[in-house]
Design a protein around this motif. Structure first.
Motif, PDB file in Angstrom:
ATOM      1  N   TYR A 159       8.949  33.744   8.477  1.00 55.38           N
ATOM      2  CA  TYR A 159       7.839  34.339   9.579  1.00 55.38           C
ATOM      3  C   TYR A 159       6.771  33.596   9.765  1.00 55.38           C
ATOM      4  CZ  TYR A 159      11.599  38.063   9.002  1.00 55.38           C
ATOM      5  OH  TYR A 159      12.895  38.762   9.329  1.00 55.38           O
ATOM      6  N   PRO A 160       6.039  33.413  10.794  1.00 49.97           N
ATOM      7  CA  PRO A 160       4.915  32.924  11.388  1.00 49.97           C
ATOM      8  C   PRO A 160       3.672  33.371  10.557  1.00 49.97           C
ATOM      9  CG  PRO A 160       5.634  33.834  13.243  1.00 49.97           C
ATOM     10  CD  PRO A 160       6.722  34.059  12.132  1.00 49.97           C
ATOM     11  N   VAL A 161       2.600  32.918  10.114  1.00 46.99           N
ATOM     12  CA  VAL A 161       1.550  33.413   9.492  1.00 46.99           C
ATOM     13  C   VAL A 161       0.274  33.204  10.427  1.00 46.99           C
ATOM     14  CG1 VAL A 161      -0.056  33.329   7.515  1.00 46.99           C
ATOM     15  CG2 VAL A 161       2.366  32.902   7.164  1.00 46.99           C
ATOM     16  N   VAL A 162      -0.360  34.398  10.486  1.00 48.39           N
ATOM     17  CA  VAL A 162      -1.769  34.460  11.755  1.00 48.39           C
ATOM     18  C   VAL A 162      -3.036  34.651  10.699  1.00 48.39           C
ATOM     19  CG1 VAL A 162      -2.774  35.395  13.529  1.00 48.39           C
ATOM     20  CG2 VAL A 162      -0.280  35.073  13.552  1.00 48.39           C
ATOM     21  N   GLU A 163      -3.846  33.764  10.762  1.00 45.07           N
ATOM     22  CA  GLU A 163      -5.162  34.024   9.956  1.00 45.07           C
ATOM     23  C   GLU A 163      -5.956  34.932  10.726  1.00 45.07           C
ATOM     24  OE1 GLU A 163      -7.101  30.889   7.766  1.00 45.07           O
ATOM     25  OE2 GLU A 163      -5.439  29.628   8.550  1.00 45.07           O
ATOM     26  N   ALA A 164      -6.428  36.086  10.277  1.00 41.67           N
ATOM     27  CA  ALA A 164      -7.368  36.962  11.048  1.00 41.67           C
ATOM     28  C   ALA A 164      -8.489  37.181   9.770  1.00 41.67           C
ATOM     29  CB  ALA A 164      -6.661  38.239  11.320  1.00 41.67           C
ATOM     30  N   GLU A 165      -9.686  36.763  10.183  1.00 47.80           N
ATOM     31  CA  GLU A 165     -10.572  36.627   9.021  1.00 47.80           C
ATOM     32  C   GLU A 165     -11.220  38.083   8.925  1.00 47.80           C
ATOM     33  OE1 GLU A 165     -11.471  34.280   7.102  1.00 47.80           O
ATOM     34  OE2 GLU A 165      -9.984  33.237   8.099  1.00 47.80           O
ATOM     35  N   ASP A 166     -10.969  39.060   9.749  1.00 52.77           N
ATOM     36  CA  ASP A 166     -11.413  40.443   9.391  1.00 52.77           C
ATOM     37  C   ASP A 166     -10.437  41.162   8.848  1.00 52.77           C
ATOM     38  OD1 ASP A 166     -13.880  40.689  11.506  1.00 52.77           O
ATOM     39  OD2 ASP A 166     -12.406  39.951  12.681  1.00 52.77           O
ATOM     40  N   MET A 167      -9.117  40.529   8.082  1.00 52.69           N
ATOM     41  CA  MET A 167      -8.491  41.213   7.043  1.00 52.69           C
ATOM     42  C   MET A 167      -9.374  41.130   5.972  1.00 52.69           C
ATOM     43  SD  MET A 167      -5.696  42.427   8.467  1.00 52.69           S
ATOM     44  CE  MET A 167      -4.569  42.514   6.935  1.00 52.69           C
ATOM     45  N   PRO A 168      -9.200  42.311   5.233  1.00 55.39           N
ATOM     46  CA  PRO A 168      -9.865  42.441   3.577  1.00 55.39           C
ATOM     47  C   PRO A 168      -9.386  41.198   2.760  1.00 55.39           C
ATOM     48  CG  PRO A 168      -8.450  44.268   4.073  1.00 55.39           C
ATOM     49  CD  PRO A 168      -8.303  43.628   5.298  1.00 55.39           C
ATOM     50  N   SER A 225       5.086  38.932  12.732  1.00 58.03           N
ATOM     51  CA  SER A 225       3.929  37.840  11.864  1.00 58.03           C
ATOM     52  C   SER A 225       3.530  38.486  10.662  1.00 58.03           C
ATOM     53  CB  SER A 225       3.076  37.309  13.023  1.00 58.03           C
ATOM     54  OG  SER A 225       3.766  36.906  14.167  1.00 58.03           O
ATOM     55  N   TRP A 226       3.097  37.800   9.739  1.00 61.93           N
ATOM     56  CA  TRP A 226       2.096  38.067   8.756  1.00 61.93           C
ATOM     57  C   TRP A 226       0.635  38.031   9.370  1.00 61.93           C
ATOM     58  CZ3 TRP A 226       4.362  39.859   4.231  1.00 61.93           C
ATOM     59  CH2 TRP A 226       5.735  39.274   4.030  1.00 61.93           C
ATOM     60  N   VAL A 227      -0.295  38.854   8.915  1.00 58.74           N
ATOM     61  CA  VAL A 227      -1.386  38.918   9.147  1.00 58.74           C
ATOM     62  C   VAL A 227      -2.206  38.855   8.165  1.00 58.74           C
ATOM     63  CG1 VAL A 227      -3.366  39.889  10.459  1.00 58.74           C
ATOM     64  CG2 VAL A 227      -1.097  39.532  11.296  1.00 58.74           C
ATOM     65  N   MET A 228      -3.298  37.950   7.641  1.00 57.44           N
ATOM     66  CA  MET A 228      -3.919  38.006   6.414  1.00 57.44           C
ATOM     67  C   MET A 228      -5.363  36.880   6.800  1.00 57.44           C
ATOM     68  SD  MET A 228      -1.703  35.670   3.741  1.00 57.44           S
ATOM     69  CE  MET A 228      -0.301  36.513   4.490  1.00 57.44           C
ATOM     70  N   ASN A 229      -6.269  37.055   5.882  1.00 59.23           N
ATOM     71  CA  ASN A 229      -7.573  36.294   6.163  1.00 59.23           C
ATOM     72  C   ASN A 229      -7.120  35.005   5.376  1.00 59.23           C
ATOM     73  OD1 ASN A 229      -8.201  36.661   3.486  1.00 59.23           O
ATOM     74  ND2 ASN A 229      -9.898  38.088   3.952  1.00 59.23           N
ATOM     75  N   SER A 230      -8.335  33.928   5.399  1.00 59.86           N
ATOM     76  CA  SER A 230      -8.062  32.728   4.652  1.00 59.86           C
ATOM     77  C   SER A 230      -7.892  32.618   3.115  1.00 59.86           C
ATOM     78  CB  SER A 230      -9.005  31.555   5.434  1.00 59.86           C
ATOM     79  OG  SER A 230     -10.464  32.187   4.890  1.00 59.86           O
ATOM     80  N   SER A 231      -8.848  33.674   2.785  1.00 64.50           N
ATOM     81  CA  SER A 231      -9.039  33.798   1.413  1.00 64.50           C
ATOM     82  C   SER A 231      -7.687  34.365   0.710  1.00 64.50           C
ATOM     83  CB  SER A 231      -9.947  34.791   0.918  1.00 64.50           C
ATOM     84  OG  SER A 231     -10.002  35.172  -0.526  1.00 64.50           O
ATOM     85  N   THR A 232      -6.757  35.250   1.487  1.00 64.81           N
ATOM     86  CA  THR A 232      -5.606  35.722   0.880  1.00 64.81           C
ATOM     87  C   THR A 232      -4.667  34.750   1.200  1.00 64.81           C
ATOM     88  OG1 THR A 232      -6.277  38.011   1.748  1.00 64.81           O
ATOM     89  CG2 THR A 232      -3.808  37.709   1.119  1.00 64.81           C
ATOM     90  N   LEU A 233      -4.736  33.905   2.275  1.00 62.69           N
ATOM     91  CA  LEU A 233      -3.680  32.769   2.645  1.00 62.69           C
ATOM     92  C   LEU A 233      -3.995  31.891   1.404  1.00 62.69           C
ATOM     93  CD1 LEU A 233      -1.628  31.834   4.373  1.00 62.69           C
ATOM     94  CD2 LEU A 233      -3.537  30.846   5.815  1.00 62.69           C
ATOM     95  N   SER A 234      -4.767  31.531   0.901  1.00 68.44           N
ATOM     96  CA  SER A 234      -5.114  30.554  -0.025  1.00 68.44           C
ATOM     97  C   SER A 234      -4.308  30.982  -1.440  1.00 68.44           C
ATOM     98  CB  SER A 234      -6.558  30.144  -0.408  1.00 68.44           C
ATOM     99  OG  SER A 234      -7.116  31.357  -1.157  1.00 68.44           O
ATOM    100  N   MET A 235      -4.338  32.030  -1.533  1.00 67.57           N
ATOM    101  CA  MET A 235      -3.561  32.721  -2.877  1.00 67.57           C
ATOM    102  C   MET A 235      -2.001  32.457  -2.585  1.00 67.57           C
ATOM    103  SD  MET A 235      -5.921  35.952  -4.069  1.00 67.57           S
ATOM    104  CE  MET A 235      -4.785  36.380  -5.044  1.00 67.57           C
ATOM    105  N   VAL A 236      -1.729  32.989  -1.251  1.00 62.63           N
ATOM    106  CA  VAL A 236      -0.157  33.210  -0.950  1.00 62.63           C
ATOM    107  C   VAL A 236       0.238  31.753  -0.958  1.00 62.63           C
ATOM    108  CG1 VAL A 236       1.122  33.634   0.979  1.00 62.63           C
ATOM    109  CG2 VAL A 236      -0.582  35.374   0.253  1.00 62.63           C
ATOM    110  N   ARG A 237      -0.421  30.894  -0.574  1.00 55.86           N
ATOM    111  CA  ARG A 237       0.197  29.377  -0.421  1.00 55.86           C
ATOM    112  C   ARG A 237       0.550  28.852  -1.841  1.00 55.86           C
ATOM    113  NH1 ARG A 237      -2.679  25.367   3.606  1.00 55.86           N
ATOM    114  NH2 ARG A 237      -0.919  24.141   3.142  1.00 55.86           N
TER     115      ARG A 237
END
Length: 381
Positions: free
Chosen positions: A308-317, A270-282
Protein backbone atom coordinates in the motif's frame (compact mmCIF):
# COMPACT_ATOMS: atom_id res chain seq x y z
CA UNK A 1 31.00 49.81 -39.56
CA UNK A 2 34.24 48.42 -41.07
CA UNK A 3 36.84 51.02 -42.23
CA UNK A 4 36.99 51.57 -46.05
CA UNK A 5 40.53 51.51 -47.53
CA UNK A 6 41.79 54.96 -48.59
CA UNK A 7 42.42 53.97 -52.23
CA UNK A 8 38.82 52.72 -52.76
CA UNK A 9 36.97 54.61 -55.56
CA UNK A 10 34.21 56.98 -54.43
CA UNK A 11 31.35 55.05 -56.13
CA UNK A 12 32.52 51.77 -54.63
CA UNK A 13 32.76 53.43 -51.21
CA UNK A 14 29.12 54.53 -51.40
CA UNK A 15 28.14 50.99 -52.41
CA UNK A 16 30.00 49.48 -49.41
CA UNK A 17 28.31 51.95 -47.04
CA UNK A 18 24.88 51.11 -48.46
CA UNK A 19 25.45 47.36 -48.09
CA UNK A 20 26.65 47.88 -44.51
CA UNK A 21 23.51 49.89 -43.68
CA UNK A 22 21.35 47.15 -45.15
CA UNK A 23 23.16 44.54 -43.05
CA UNK A 24 22.71 46.61 -39.87
CA UNK A 25 19.01 47.03 -40.60
CA UNK A 26 18.63 43.28 -41.21
CA UNK A 27 20.40 42.46 -37.92
CA UNK A 28 18.18 44.92 -36.04
CA UNK A 29 15.11 43.34 -37.63
CA UNK A 30 16.27 39.86 -36.61
CA UNK A 31 16.81 41.02 -33.03
CA UNK A 32 13.31 42.49 -32.93
CA UNK A 33 11.85 39.25 -34.29
CA UNK A 34 13.80 37.21 -31.73
CA UNK A 35 12.57 39.42 -28.87
CA UNK A 36 8.99 39.02 -30.13
CA UNK A 37 9.34 35.20 -30.33
CA UNK A 38 10.88 35.10 -26.85
CA UNK A 39 8.01 37.17 -25.44
CA UNK A 40 5.44 34.87 -27.04
CA UNK A 41 7.19 31.76 -25.72
CA UNK A 42 7.20 33.21 -22.19
CA UNK A 43 3.45 33.91 -22.41
CA UNK A 44 2.79 30.38 -23.69
CA UNK A 45 4.98 28.90 -20.91
CA UNK A 46 3.09 30.82 -18.21
CA UNK A 47 -0.24 29.75 -19.69
CA UNK A 48 0.85 26.08 -19.85
CA UNK A 49 1.70 26.13 -16.14
CA UNK A 50 -1.83 27.13 -15.21
CA UNK A 51 -4.75 24.71 -14.77
CA UNK A 52 -6.85 23.99 -17.84
CA UNK A 53 -10.51 24.78 -17.28
CA UNK A 54 -13.49 23.84 -19.36
CA UNK A 55 -15.77 26.43 -20.82
CA UNK A 56 -14.04 27.95 -23.81
CA UNK A 57 -11.62 30.78 -24.43
CA UNK A 58 -13.25 33.11 -21.92
CA UNK A 59 -12.25 30.71 -19.13
CA UNK A 60 -8.52 31.41 -19.45
CA UNK A 61 -6.26 33.54 -17.28
CA UNK A 62 -6.47 36.22 -20.00
CA UNK A 63 -10.25 36.52 -19.76
CA UNK A 64 -11.70 40.01 -19.07
CA UNK A 65 -12.83 38.90 -15.59
CA UNK A 66 -9.37 37.75 -14.55
CA UNK A 67 -7.54 40.70 -16.13
CA UNK A 68 -9.97 43.13 -14.56
CA UNK A 69 -9.53 41.55 -11.15
CA UNK A 70 -5.73 41.29 -11.37
CA UNK A 71 -4.88 44.56 -13.16
CA UNK A 72 -7.76 46.56 -11.76
CA UNK A 73 -8.20 45.47 -8.15
CA UNK A 74 -5.03 43.60 -7.13
CA UNK A 75 -2.49 45.86 -8.85
CA UNK A 76 -4.18 49.28 -8.56
CA UNK A 77 -6.99 48.83 -6.05
CA UNK A 78 -9.69 49.86 -8.53
CA UNK A 79 -12.93 48.59 -6.99
CA UNK A 80 -15.16 50.04 -9.72
CA UNK A 81 -13.68 47.82 -12.41
CA UNK A 82 -13.93 44.60 -10.44
CA UNK A 83 -17.47 45.40 -9.26
CA UNK A 84 -18.60 45.87 -12.83
CA UNK A 85 -17.14 42.51 -13.79
CA UNK A 86 -18.00 40.18 -10.93
CA UNK A 87 -20.00 42.05 -8.32
CA UNK A 88 -19.12 39.32 -5.83
CA UNK A 89 -18.45 40.95 -2.47
CA UNK A 90 -18.25 39.02 0.79
CA UNK A 91 -20.19 40.51 3.70
CA UNK A 92 -17.01 40.56 5.83
CA UNK A 93 -15.10 42.52 3.17
CA UNK A 94 -13.11 41.50 0.14
CA UNK A 95 -13.91 40.16 -3.31
CA UNK A 96 -14.42 36.60 -4.42
CA UNK A 97 -11.54 35.73 -6.74
CA UNK A 98 -12.39 34.58 -10.29
CA UNK A 99 -12.72 30.82 -10.56
CA UNK A 100 -9.58 30.58 -12.73
CA UNK A 101 -7.43 31.94 -9.88
CA UNK A 102 -9.39 29.88 -7.34
CA UNK A 103 -8.64 26.76 -9.40
CA UNK A 104 -4.95 27.70 -9.38
CA UNK A 105 -5.05 27.97 -5.56
CA UNK A 106 -6.91 24.65 -5.30
CA UNK A 107 -4.35 22.88 -7.49
CA UNK A 108 -1.46 24.21 -5.37
CA UNK A 109 -3.31 23.17 -2.20
CA UNK A 110 -3.78 19.64 -3.43
CA UNK A 111 -0.10 19.34 -4.29
CA UNK A 112 1.06 20.63 -0.88
CA UNK A 113 -1.56 19.32 1.58
CA UNK A 114 -1.35 15.49 1.80
CA UNK A 115 -4.67 14.86 3.59
CA UNK A 116 -6.59 17.08 1.16
CA UNK A 117 -5.20 15.01 -1.69
CA UNK A 118 -6.45 11.81 -0.01
CA UNK A 119 -9.78 12.89 1.47
CA UNK A 120 -13.22 13.50 -0.02
CA UNK A 121 -13.63 17.22 -0.75
CA UNK A 122 -17.05 18.82 -1.30
CA UNK A 123 -17.78 22.40 -2.35
CA UNK A 124 -20.55 24.18 -0.46
CA UNK A 125 -22.28 27.49 -0.98
CA UNK A 126 -22.66 28.39 2.68
CA UNK A 127 -20.73 28.05 5.92
CA UNK A 128 -22.68 25.01 7.14
CA UNK A 129 -22.79 21.56 5.57
CA UNK A 130 -24.70 18.46 6.67
CA UNK A 131 -24.80 14.95 5.31
CA UNK A 132 -26.89 11.94 6.30
CA UNK A 133 -24.96 8.69 6.56
CA UNK A 134 -26.50 5.22 6.89
CA UNK A 135 -25.05 3.47 9.94
CA UNK A 136 -26.83 0.11 9.66
CA UNK A 137 -27.18 -0.45 5.94
CA UNK A 138 -30.41 -0.87 3.99
CA UNK A 139 -32.35 -4.07 4.71
CA UNK A 140 -33.28 -6.39 1.83
CA UNK A 141 -34.47 -9.95 1.22
CA UNK A 142 -35.22 -12.70 -1.31
CA UNK A 143 -38.71 -13.56 -2.55
CA UNK A 144 -40.33 -15.64 -5.26
CA UNK A 145 -41.68 -14.18 -8.49
CA UNK A 146 -45.29 -13.87 -7.27
CA UNK A 147 -44.65 -13.93 -3.51
CA UNK A 148 -45.51 -11.02 -1.27
CA UNK A 149 -42.96 -8.37 -0.39
CA UNK A 150 -42.75 -8.09 3.40
CA UNK A 151 -41.70 -4.78 4.88
CA UNK A 152 -38.00 -4.51 5.65
CA UNK A 153 -36.41 -2.88 8.68
CA UNK A 154 -35.95 0.88 8.54
CA UNK A 155 -32.33 1.89 7.94
CA UNK A 156 -30.59 3.95 10.61
CA UNK A 157 -29.04 7.31 9.76
CA UNK A 158 -26.62 9.66 11.46
CA UNK A 159 -25.91 13.27 10.60
CA UNK A 160 -22.43 14.47 9.72
CA UNK A 161 -21.86 18.21 10.23
CA UNK A 162 -18.14 18.96 9.89
CA UNK A 163 -16.94 21.73 12.25
CA UNK A 164 -15.79 24.70 10.19
CA UNK A 165 -13.58 27.71 10.67
CA UNK A 166 -12.28 30.59 8.63
CA UNK A 167 -8.87 29.95 7.19
CA UNK A 168 -6.82 33.03 6.32
CA UNK A 169 -3.52 34.08 4.80
CA UNK A 170 -2.03 37.55 4.54
CA UNK A 171 0.84 37.70 2.00
CA UNK A 172 2.41 41.06 1.14
CA UNK A 173 4.08 42.57 -1.94
CA UNK A 174 5.72 45.92 -2.53
CA UNK A 175 4.02 48.44 -4.78
CA UNK A 176 7.04 48.30 -7.09
CA UNK A 177 6.41 44.58 -7.64
CA UNK A 178 2.76 45.26 -8.43
CA UNK A 179 3.64 48.04 -10.88
CA UNK A 180 5.89 45.67 -12.82
CA UNK A 181 3.66 44.24 -15.56
CA UNK A 182 6.07 41.31 -16.05
CA UNK A 183 5.47 40.21 -12.44
CA UNK A 184 3.15 37.17 -12.47
CA UNK A 185 0.91 38.50 -9.71
CA UNK A 186 -1.82 35.88 -9.93
CA UNK A 187 0.68 32.98 -9.90
CA UNK A 188 2.64 34.45 -6.98
CA UNK A 189 -0.52 35.17 -4.99
CA UNK A 190 -1.98 31.70 -5.57
CA UNK A 191 1.29 30.10 -4.44
CA UNK A 192 1.57 32.24 -1.29
CA UNK A 193 -2.07 31.68 -0.30
CA UNK A 194 -1.88 27.94 -0.98
CA UNK A 195 1.29 27.58 1.09
CA UNK A 196 -0.27 29.24 4.15
CA UNK A 197 -3.59 27.46 3.72
CA UNK A 198 -1.86 24.07 3.33
CA UNK A 199 0.21 24.55 6.51
CA UNK A 200 -2.87 25.34 8.61
CA UNK A 201 -5.03 22.69 6.91
CA UNK A 202 -2.47 19.94 7.39
CA UNK A 203 -2.44 20.44 11.15
CA UNK A 204 -6.23 20.76 11.43
CA UNK A 205 -7.15 17.71 9.32
CA UNK A 206 -4.87 15.55 11.48
CA UNK A 207 -5.27 16.96 15.00
CA UNK A 208 -7.74 19.86 14.85
CA UNK A 209 -9.97 20.20 17.93
CA UNK A 210 -13.14 21.17 16.05
CA UNK A 211 -13.40 24.64 17.64
CA UNK A 212 -13.44 27.18 14.80
CA UNK A 213 -11.49 24.63 12.76
CA UNK A 214 -11.94 21.11 11.36
CA UNK A 215 -12.02 18.11 13.69
CA UNK A 216 -8.92 16.07 12.88
CA UNK A 217 -9.16 12.30 12.58
CA UNK A 218 -6.70 11.87 15.49
CA UNK A 219 -9.02 13.96 17.67
CA UNK A 220 -11.90 11.53 17.13
CA UNK A 221 -12.80 8.98 19.86
CA UNK A 222 -10.86 5.70 19.67
CA UNK A 223 -11.52 2.12 20.73
CA UNK A 224 -10.08 -1.37 20.29
CA UNK A 225 -13.57 -2.73 19.49
CA UNK A 226 -14.36 -4.09 16.03
CA UNK A 227 -16.55 -2.30 13.51
CA UNK A 228 -19.72 -4.12 14.60
CA UNK A 229 -19.27 -3.21 18.28
CA UNK A 230 -17.74 0.25 18.05
CA UNK A 231 -19.85 3.44 18.39
CA UNK A 232 -20.36 5.58 15.28
CA UNK A 233 -17.52 8.10 14.63
CA UNK A 234 -15.12 6.09 16.83
CA UNK A 235 -11.88 4.91 15.22
CA UNK A 236 -10.40 1.49 15.87
CA UNK A 237 -6.78 1.08 16.90
CA UNK A 238 -4.41 -1.74 17.72
CA UNK A 239 -1.33 -1.65 19.94
CA UNK A 240 2.25 -1.79 18.67
CA UNK A 241 3.31 -4.33 21.31
CA UNK A 242 6.10 -2.13 22.70
CA UNK A 243 6.08 1.23 24.51
CA UNK A 244 9.24 2.28 22.63
CA UNK A 245 7.94 1.50 19.16
CA UNK A 246 7.50 -1.93 17.58
CA UNK A 247 7.99 -5.32 19.16
CA UNK A 248 10.14 -8.14 17.81
CA UNK A 249 7.59 -8.98 15.11
CA UNK A 250 6.59 -5.62 13.51
CA UNK A 251 5.33 -7.24 10.33
CA UNK A 252 2.57 -9.05 12.22
CA UNK A 253 1.35 -5.83 13.86
CA UNK A 254 1.16 -3.97 10.58
CA UNK A 255 -0.57 -6.87 8.83
CA UNK A 256 -3.11 -7.01 11.67
CA UNK A 257 -3.75 -3.29 11.21
CA UNK A 258 -4.35 -3.73 7.47
CA UNK A 259 -6.83 -6.55 8.02
CA UNK A 260 -8.88 -4.78 10.65
CA UNK A 261 -10.27 -2.91 7.64
CA UNK A 262 -12.92 -4.38 5.36
CA UNK A 263 -11.77 -5.51 1.94
CA UNK A 264 -13.84 -2.85 0.14
CA UNK A 265 -12.09 -0.04 2.00
CA UNK A 266 -8.64 -1.53 1.48
CA UNK A 267 -8.96 -0.79 -2.23
CA UNK A 268 -7.53 2.72 -2.34
CA UNK A 269 -6.10 2.73 1.20
CA UNK A 270 -2.82 4.42 2.15
CA UNK A 271 -0.42 4.63 5.08
CA UNK A 272 -0.03 8.07 6.66
CA UNK A 273 2.90 8.97 8.92
CA UNK A 274 5.51 11.69 9.35
CA UNK A 275 9.11 11.51 8.13
CA UNK A 276 10.51 10.58 11.56
CA UNK A 277 8.22 7.55 11.81
CA UNK A 278 8.89 6.74 8.18
CA UNK A 279 12.63 6.54 8.85
CA UNK A 280 11.94 3.87 11.48
CA UNK A 281 9.51 1.95 9.29
CA UNK A 282 11.97 1.84 6.39
CA UNK A 283 14.39 -0.10 8.61
CA UNK A 284 11.87 -2.77 9.67
CA UNK A 285 12.55 -6.31 8.47
CA UNK A 286 10.71 -9.61 8.40
CA UNK A 287 11.98 -12.68 10.25
CA UNK A 288 13.94 -13.76 7.17
CA UNK A 289 15.70 -10.39 6.87
CA UNK A 290 13.69 -8.81 4.02
CA UNK A 291 12.69 -5.16 4.29
CA UNK A 292 8.98 -4.40 4.65
CA UNK A 293 9.56 -1.20 2.69
CA UNK A 294 9.16 -1.38 -1.09
CA UNK A 295 10.52 1.64 -2.99
CA UNK A 296 8.69 2.78 -6.12
CA UNK A 297 10.21 1.16 -9.20
CA UNK A 298 9.13 3.86 -11.63
CA UNK A 299 9.51 7.63 -11.30
CA UNK A 300 6.28 9.10 -9.93
CA UNK A 301 5.14 5.77 -8.48
CA UNK A 302 4.67 5.90 -4.67
CA UNK A 303 6.77 3.88 -2.24
CA UNK A 304 4.82 1.05 -0.63
CA UNK A 305 4.53 -0.75 2.68
CA UNK A 306 2.94 -4.21 2.53
CA UNK A 307 1.71 -3.29 -0.94
CA UNK A 308 0.00 0.00 0.00
CA UNK A 309 1.30 3.52 -0.81
CA UNK A 310 2.87 5.61 1.94
CA UNK A 311 2.01 9.31 2.33
CA UNK A 312 4.14 11.64 4.45
CA UNK A 313 2.17 14.03 6.64
CA UNK A 314 4.44 16.00 8.95
CA UNK A 315 1.59 16.82 11.33
CA UNK A 316 1.32 13.17 12.40
CA UNK A 317 2.91 12.61 15.85
CA UNK A 318 6.31 11.03 16.39
CA UNK A 319 6.71 7.55 17.85
CA UNK A 320 6.22 7.90 21.62
CA UNK A 321 4.38 6.03 24.37
CA UNK A 322 0.62 6.60 24.03
CA UNK A 323 0.89 8.28 20.59
CA UNK A 324 -0.81 7.31 17.31
CA UNK A 325 2.02 7.81 14.79
CA UNK A 326 0.62 5.62 11.99
CA UNK A 327 -2.76 5.71 10.28
CA UNK A 328 -3.94 3.28 7.62
CA UNK A 329 -7.07 4.19 5.77
CA UNK A 330 -9.13 4.88 2.72
CA UNK A 331 -9.42 8.60 3.39
CA UNK A 332 -11.63 9.17 0.35
CA UNK A 333 -14.31 7.20 2.21
CA UNK A 334 -13.16 7.98 5.74
CA UNK A 335 -12.62 11.75 5.95
CA UNK A 336 -14.77 14.60 4.63
CA UNK A 337 -13.55 18.12 3.84
CA UNK A 338 -16.27 20.72 3.23
CA UNK A 339 -15.23 24.12 1.94
CA UNK A 340 -16.92 27.23 0.66
CA UNK A 341 -16.00 27.28 -2.99
CA UNK A 342 -14.85 30.90 -3.33
CA UNK A 343 -11.71 32.38 -1.81
CA UNK A 344 -12.14 36.08 -0.98
CA UNK A 345 -9.33 38.64 -1.03
CA UNK A 346 -9.22 42.06 0.64
CA UNK A 347 -6.53 44.42 -0.65
CA UNK A 348 -4.89 46.39 2.18
CA UNK A 349 -2.34 49.06 1.13
CA UNK A 350 -2.57 51.02 4.41
CA UNK A 351 -1.57 48.80 7.34
CA UNK A 352 2.08 48.21 6.46
CA UNK A 353 3.20 50.86 3.96
CA UNK A 354 4.94 50.62 1.48
CA UNK A 355 3.76 47.00 1.29
CA UNK A 356 0.35 45.94 0.02
CA UNK A 357 -1.22 43.05 1.94
CA UNK A 358 -3.73 40.64 0.39
CA UNK A 359 -5.93 39.25 3.15
CA UNK A 360 -7.35 35.98 1.78
CA UNK A 361 -10.03 33.97 3.57
CA UNK A 362 -11.87 30.72 3.00
CA UNK A 363 -14.23 28.67 5.17
CA UNK A 364 -13.09 25.06 5.57
CA UNK A 365 -14.50 22.21 7.66
CA UNK A 366 -13.58 18.60 8.18
CA UNK A 367 -14.58 15.48 10.12
CA UNK A 368 -14.37 11.70 10.01
CA UNK A 369 -17.05 10.46 7.64
CA UNK A 370 -16.79 6.67 7.96
CA UNK A 371 -14.87 5.49 11.02
CA UNK A 372 -14.59 1.99 9.54
CA UNK A 373 -12.34 3.36 6.77
CA UNK A 374 -9.50 4.67 9.00
CA UNK A 375 -7.44 2.56 11.41
CA UNK A 376 -4.72 3.64 13.84
CA UNK A 377 -1.60 2.11 15.36
CA UNK A 378 -0.97 3.13 18.98
CA UNK A 379 2.41 2.94 20.69
CA UNK A 380 1.52 1.11 23.87
CA UNK A 381 2.19 3.01 27.08
Amino acid sequence: MDMIPENTPLAESFDIVARQDEADAAIAGLRTDMDDVKSRLERVSRAAARPALAGGASDTMDSPEVKGFVDGYLRRGSETQVKSISGSVAKDGGYAVPREIDALIARELKEISPIRDLAQVVQVGSAGYRKLVSTGGTASGWVGEIAGRPETDTPEFAEIAPPTGELYANPAASQAMLDDTAFDLEGWLASEIAMEFARAEGAAFVGGNGVNQPLGFLSSPVSTASDALRPFKTLQYIGSGDDAGFDANPEARLIDLVHTMKAGHRQGASWVMNSSTLSMVRKLKTADGAFLWQPGLVEGQPDRLLGYPVVEAEDMPDVAAGAFPIAFGNFKAGYLIAERSATTILRDPFTNKPFVHFYATKRVGGQVLDSAAIKLLKIES
